[in-house]
Design a protein around this motif. Structure first.
Motif, PDB file in Angstrom:
ATOM      1  N   THR A  62      18.248  48.086  88.275  1.00  0.00           N
ATOM      2  CA  THR A  62      19.496  47.594  87.719  1.00  0.00           C
ATOM      3  C   THR A  62      20.537  48.689  87.858  1.00  0.00           C
ATOM      4  O   THR A  62      20.219  49.825  88.223  1.00  0.00           O
ATOM      5  N   SER A  63      21.765  48.348  87.529  1.00  0.00           N
ATOM      6  CA  SER A  63      22.852  49.329  87.621  1.00  0.00           C
ATOM      7  C   SER A  63      23.167  49.955  86.274  1.00  0.00           C
ATOM      8  O   SER A  63      24.262  50.485  86.087  1.00  0.00           O
ATOM      9  N   GLY A  64      22.250  49.904  85.343  1.00  0.00           N
ATOM     10  CA  GLY A  64      22.460  50.507  84.039  1.00  0.00           C
ATOM     11  C   GLY A  64      21.785  49.813  82.888  1.00  0.00           C
ATOM     12  O   GLY A  64      21.259  50.473  81.989  1.00  0.00           O
ATOM     13  N   PRO A  65      21.806  48.466  82.799  1.00  0.00           N
ATOM     14  CA  PRO A  65      21.187  47.779  81.657  1.00  0.00           C
ATOM     15  C   PRO A  65      19.689  48.052  81.544  1.00  0.00           C
ATOM     16  O   PRO A  65      18.974  48.113  82.547  1.00  0.00           O
ATOM     17  N   TRP A  66      19.256  48.183  80.300  1.00  0.00           N
ATOM     18  CA  TRP A  66      17.849  48.448  80.016  1.00  0.00           C
ATOM     19  C   TRP A  66      17.071  47.171  79.716  1.00  0.00           C
ATOM     20  O   TRP A  66      15.858  47.225  79.529  1.00  0.00           O
ATOM     21  N   ALA A  67      17.737  46.035  79.681  1.00  0.00           N
ATOM     22  CA  ALA A  67      17.060  44.786  79.322  1.00  0.00           C
ATOM     23  C   ALA A  67      17.661  43.639  80.101  1.00  0.00           C
ATOM     24  O   ALA A  67      18.854  43.643  80.431  1.00  0.00           O
ATOM     25  N   ASN A  68      16.833  42.661  80.385  1.00  0.00           N
ATOM     26  CA  ASN A  68      17.247  41.379  80.956  1.00  0.00           C
ATOM     27  C   ASN A  68      16.902  40.280  79.966  1.00  0.00           C
ATOM     28  O   ASN A  68      15.766  40.203  79.490  1.00  0.00           O
ATOM     29  N   VAL A  69      17.882  39.441  79.674  1.00  0.00           N
ATOM     30  CA  VAL A  69      17.694  38.336  78.733  1.00  0.00           C
ATOM     31  C   VAL A  69      17.925  37.032  79.482  1.00  0.00           C
ATOM     32  O   VAL A  69      18.983  36.832  80.085  1.00  0.00           O
ATOM     33  N   THR A  70      16.928  36.151  79.438  1.00  0.00           N
ATOM     34  CA  THR A  70      17.009  34.846  80.087  1.00  0.00           C
ATOM     35  C   THR A  70      16.876  33.765  79.017  1.00  0.00           C
ATOM     36  O   THR A  70      15.915  33.761  78.247  1.00  0.00           O
ATOM     37  N   ILE A  71      17.857  32.860  78.981  1.00  0.00           N
ATOM     38  CA  ILE A  71      17.880  31.784  77.999  1.00  0.00           C
ATOM     39  C   ILE A  71      17.862  30.463  78.751  1.00  0.00           C
ATOM     40  O   ILE A  71      18.691  30.223  79.627  1.00  0.00           O
ATOM     41  N   ASP A  72      16.930  29.629  78.395  1.00  0.00           N
ATOM     42  CA  ASP A  72      16.780  28.329  79.038  1.00  0.00           C
ATOM     43  C   ASP A  72      17.306  27.249  78.104  1.00  0.00           C
ATOM     44  O   ASP A  72      16.702  26.940  77.076  1.00  0.00           O
ATOM     45  N   GLY A  73      18.464  26.668  78.451  1.00  0.00           N
ATOM     46  CA  GLY A  73      19.028  25.580  77.663  1.00  0.00           C
ATOM     47  C   GLY A  73      19.577  26.036  76.331  1.00  0.00           C
ATOM     48  O   GLY A  73      18.975  25.780  75.279  1.00  0.00           O
ATOM     49  N   LEU A  74      20.732  26.699  76.337  1.00  0.00           N
ATOM     50  CA  LEU A  74      21.362  27.178  75.113  1.00  0.00           C
ATOM     51  C   LEU A  74      22.384  26.160  74.640  1.00  0.00           C
ATOM     52  O   LEU A  74      23.298  25.791  75.385  1.00  0.00           O
ATOM     53  N   ARG A  75      22.223  25.710  73.411  1.00  0.00           N
ATOM     54  CA  ARG A  75      23.134  24.725  72.814  1.00  0.00           C
ATOM     55  C   ARG A  75      23.712  25.304  71.529  1.00  0.00           C
ATOM     56  O   ARG A  75      22.966  25.689  70.625  1.00  0.00           O
ATOM     57  N   ILE A  76      25.044  25.342  71.461  1.00  0.00           N
ATOM     58  CA  ILE A  76      25.758  25.908  70.317  1.00  0.00           C
ATOM     59  C   ILE A  76      26.677  24.839  69.743  1.00  0.00           C
ATOM     60  O   ILE A  76      27.450  24.223  70.476  1.00  0.00           O
ATOM     61  N   ARG A  77      26.588  24.637  68.463  1.00  0.00           N
ATOM     62  CA  ARG A  77      27.445  23.675  67.767  1.00  0.00           C
ATOM     63  C   ARG A  77      28.108  24.370  66.596  1.00  0.00           C
ATOM     64  O   ARG A  77      27.423  24.887  65.700  1.00  0.00           O
ATOM     65  N   VAL A  78      29.425  24.403  66.605  1.00  0.00           N
ATOM     66  CA  VAL A  78      30.210  25.020  65.539  1.00  0.00           C
ATOM     67  C   VAL A  78      30.903  23.905  64.764  1.00  0.00           C
ATOM     68  O   VAL A  78      31.529  23.015  65.364  1.00  0.00           O
ATOM     69  N   HIS A  79      30.799  23.953  63.452  1.00  0.00           N
ATOM     70  CA  HIS A  79      31.356  22.884  62.633  1.00  0.00           C
ATOM     71  C   HIS A  79      32.881  22.912  62.625  1.00  0.00           C
ATOM     72  O   HIS A  79      33.528  21.881  62.831  1.00  0.00           O
ATOM     73  N   LYS A  80      33.472  24.083  62.397  1.00  0.00           N
ATOM     74  CA  LYS A  80      34.927  24.202  62.316  1.00  0.00           C
ATOM     75  C   LYS A  80      35.370  25.443  63.079  1.00  0.00           C
ATOM     76  O   LYS A  80      34.733  26.496  62.986  1.00  0.00           O
ATOM     77  N   SER A  81      36.464  25.306  63.820  1.00  0.00           N
ATOM     78  CA  SER A  81      36.995  26.463  64.540  1.00  0.00           C
ATOM     79  C   SER A  81      37.577  27.501  63.604  1.00  0.00           C
ATOM     80  O   SER A  81      37.699  28.678  63.969  1.00  0.00           O
ATOM     81  N   THR A  82      37.938  27.098  62.384  1.00  0.00           N
ATOM     82  CA  THR A  82      38.456  28.065  61.420  1.00  0.00           C
ATOM     83  C   THR A  82      37.367  28.959  60.860  1.00  0.00           C
ATOM     84  O   THR A  82      37.677  30.002  60.275  1.00  0.00           O
ATOM     85  N   ALA A  83      36.109  28.570  61.005  1.00  0.00           N
ATOM     86  CA  ALA A  83      34.976  29.365  60.519  1.00  0.00           C
ATOM     87  C   ALA A  83      34.007  29.619  61.662  1.00  0.00           C
ATOM     88  O   ALA A  83      32.813  29.355  61.558  1.00  0.00           O
ATOM     89  N   THR A  84      34.526  30.144  62.775  1.00  0.00           N
ATOM     90  CA  THR A  84      33.698  30.448  63.932  1.00  0.00           C
ATOM     91  C   THR A  84      32.860  31.688  63.660  1.00  0.00           C
ATOM     92  O   THR A  84      33.401  32.694  63.178  1.00  0.00           O
ATOM     93  N   PRO A  85      31.563  31.675  63.931  1.00  0.00           N
ATOM     94  CA  PRO A  85      30.749  32.889  63.750  1.00  0.00           C
ATOM     95  C   PRO A  85      31.292  34.064  64.561  1.00  0.00           C
ATOM     96  O   PRO A  85      31.902  33.888  65.614  1.00  0.00           O
ATOM     97  N   TYR A  86      31.054  35.265  64.054  1.00  0.00           N
ATOM     98  CA  TYR A  86      31.663  36.462  64.631  1.00  0.00           C
ATOM     99  C   TYR A  86      31.250  36.656  66.079  1.00  0.00           C
ATOM    100  O   TYR A  86      32.085  36.913  66.950  1.00  0.00           O
ATOM    101  N   TRP A  87      29.962  36.519  66.375  1.00  0.00           N
ATOM    102  CA  TRP A  87      29.501  36.815  67.732  1.00  0.00           C
ATOM    103  C   TRP A  87      29.978  35.757  68.723  1.00  0.00           C
ATOM    104  O   TRP A  87      30.233  36.045  69.889  1.00  0.00           O
ATOM    105  N   ILE A  88      30.170  34.505  68.264  1.00  0.00           N
ATOM    106  CA  ILE A  88      30.728  33.473  69.138  1.00  0.00           C
ATOM    107  C   ILE A  88      32.209  33.763  69.408  1.00  0.00           C
ATOM    108  O   ILE A  88      32.703  33.573  70.523  1.00  0.00           O
ATOM    109  N   GLN A  89      32.917  34.240  68.383  1.00  0.00           N
ATOM    110  CA  GLN A  89      34.314  34.598  68.575  1.00  0.00           C
ATOM    111  C   GLN A  89      34.456  35.747  69.571  1.00  0.00           C
ATOM    112  O   GLN A  89      35.346  35.731  70.432  1.00  0.00           O
ATOM    113  N   ARG A  90      33.573  36.745  69.475  1.00  0.00           N
ATOM    114  CA  ARG A  90      33.619  37.852  70.428  1.00  0.00           C
ATOM    115  C   ARG A  90      33.306  37.377  71.843  1.00  0.00           C
ATOM    116  O   ARG A  90      33.907  37.844  72.825  1.00  0.00           O
TER     117      ARG A  90
END
Length: 412
Positions: free
Chosen positions: A117-145
């Motif tokens: 790799t060119s620097g990363p120490w880890a590889n993360v593979t996600i199969d079928g990621l589904r995210i549902r947020v109830h309100k945009s006014t209360a978006t979780p921090y990591w989703i906002q980032r």
């Protein structure tokens, strides 16, 4: 290390201790409870973790069918030393839900030294990621980032490839009405009418079947086809055509973005690649309701070499000394920002906001801020009143405090 990182580390250690003793004692401790149906030296099955944070104002539940881990002997062609796999993840909380069928984490042993790799120490593979947020006014921090990073890359990054990129805006006429249905429309959920013997007028072939199989009948004033594809094609024939505004149409907006084969360089050593992106934002002012949905396939977020590293590669012994010297720095950077030392691959990403406001759209917020910045750097003599009004309307900067006079105070 910043104070926020120390606070986060202390809280993480506290929650880990509470979860461990909760599992040992089989009872909740401090609002945390961990239950595992079966545990062995290399796997855990039936994991359920319940917890509350912020004085019990935020609650969450984590479920996973199994977690397996395995140690490896690093090799030159495959320098992995640890692999963890989590199956059937379901995370529910007060602000949103997350689910995925499989999550795999691979940790590398000095990947730069082995030119893996060119620097990363880890590889993360996600199969079928589904995210549902109830309100945009209360978006979780990591989703906002994640939204800020992705939108910022789209606005300021370098597009290396885009096979297809298309936007569409439609005003009104989005809600379905009974009079909008074509004559050949049938409800996809409704059962097809029983086949009847073909009449003398139905002898013309349809191109996909023999004449006797092309049965059609009348039901509730609408034509019912044996082949539902014909009715669906007729029902969606005028989907992208905008007709005149009628009194029965709601005051609403639909903004869609379609992209295929997109490669973007964010100029910070990261490459974004998407095989397919379909996103749509809808807003109905008559009902004061909005929503957002995005589906992306073959998403990659990969760290790449900087130009000077590609022009003048270092020898292996230089890489070894550099890796040993920068190892403590990499650990500190990984702790402060875990994503900086990770290559991410998501097979399919599905994001949905049940309630979405236009002012919470990251593209609008960053776009207005970027226009204002370009206007200032280009010495364009535009009044700041226009930009300040837009920025305040979309809440891209904190509003000034409001002071109430004695005459403005509400009567008790």
């Amino acid at each position: 290390m910043s104070d926020s990182s120390l606070v986060f580390a202390s809280r993480l250690c506290l929650f880990a201790c509470l979860a461990f003793w909760s599992y040992v004692l089989n009872r909740p401790l401090g609002g945390q409870r961990l239950r595992i149906k079966r545990l062995s030296t290399s796997a855990a099955h039936g994991i359920r973790y319940e917890g509350t944070l912020y004085s019990k104002s935020y609650s969450f539940t984590f479920n996973a069918s199994s977690i397996t881990w395995r140690l490896h002997l690093p090799q030159r062609d495959d320098p992995r030393w640890f692999t963890a796999t989590v199956n059937d993840i379901l995370y529910t909380s007060s602000t949103g839900d997350i689910s995925t069928s499989k999550l795999e984490i691979i940790l590398w042993f000095f990947p730069v030294l082995f030119r893996f790799t060119s620097g990363p120490w880890a590889n993360v593979t996600i199969d079928g990621l589904r995210i549902r947020v109830h309100k945009s006014t209360a978006t979780p921090y990591w989703i906002q980032r994640l939204r800020e990073n992705l939108v910022g890359t789209f606005l300021t990054g370098e597009f290396l490839r885009a096979d297809v990129f298309r936007t569409a805006v439609r005003f009104a006429g989005l809600s379905e009405h009974e009079e909008d249905k074509p004559a050949a429309y049938t409800d996809p959920k409704a059962k097809l009418a029983p086949e009847e013997p073909p009449s003398a007028d139905d002898d013309e072939p349809c191109g996909c079947c023999s004449p006797p199989n092309r049965t059609r009948s009348k039901s509730n004033g609408y034509a019912v086809y044996t082949h539902q594809e014909e009715a669906d094609a007729l029902a969606h024939a005028d989907e992208n055509k905008t007709g005149p505004l009628r009194a029965v149409d709601d005051d609403e907006l639909r903004f869609s973005v379609l992209a295929r084969g997109v490669h973007i360089n964010n100029k910070e050593g990261r490459m974004y690649t998407f095989s397919r992106i379909d996103s749509q934002m809808r807003r109905n002012w008559a009902k004061d309701r909005g929503s957002f949905a995005m589906v992306a396939e073959e998403c990659r977020w990969v760290h790449v070499h900087f130009p000077f590293e590609r022009v003048a590669p270092r020898a292996w012994w230089t890489q070894l000394v550099s890796s040993l010297w920068h190892f403590p720095i990499d650990l500190m950077r990984t702790f402060n920002d875990p994503a900086s030392s990770t290559n991410l691959y998501v097979t399919c990403l599905d994001v949905t906001f049940d309630s979405f406001r236009l002012r919470d759209a990251e593209l609008v917020r960053q776009g207005l801020a970027l226009i204002r910045e370009k206007a200032i750097t280009s010495n364009i003599d535009w009044s700041d009143v226009f930009f300040d009004a837009l920025l305040d309307a979309f809440a891209t900067r904190p509003a000034p405090p409001v002071r109430l006079h004695k005459s403005d105070k509400p009567h008790e």
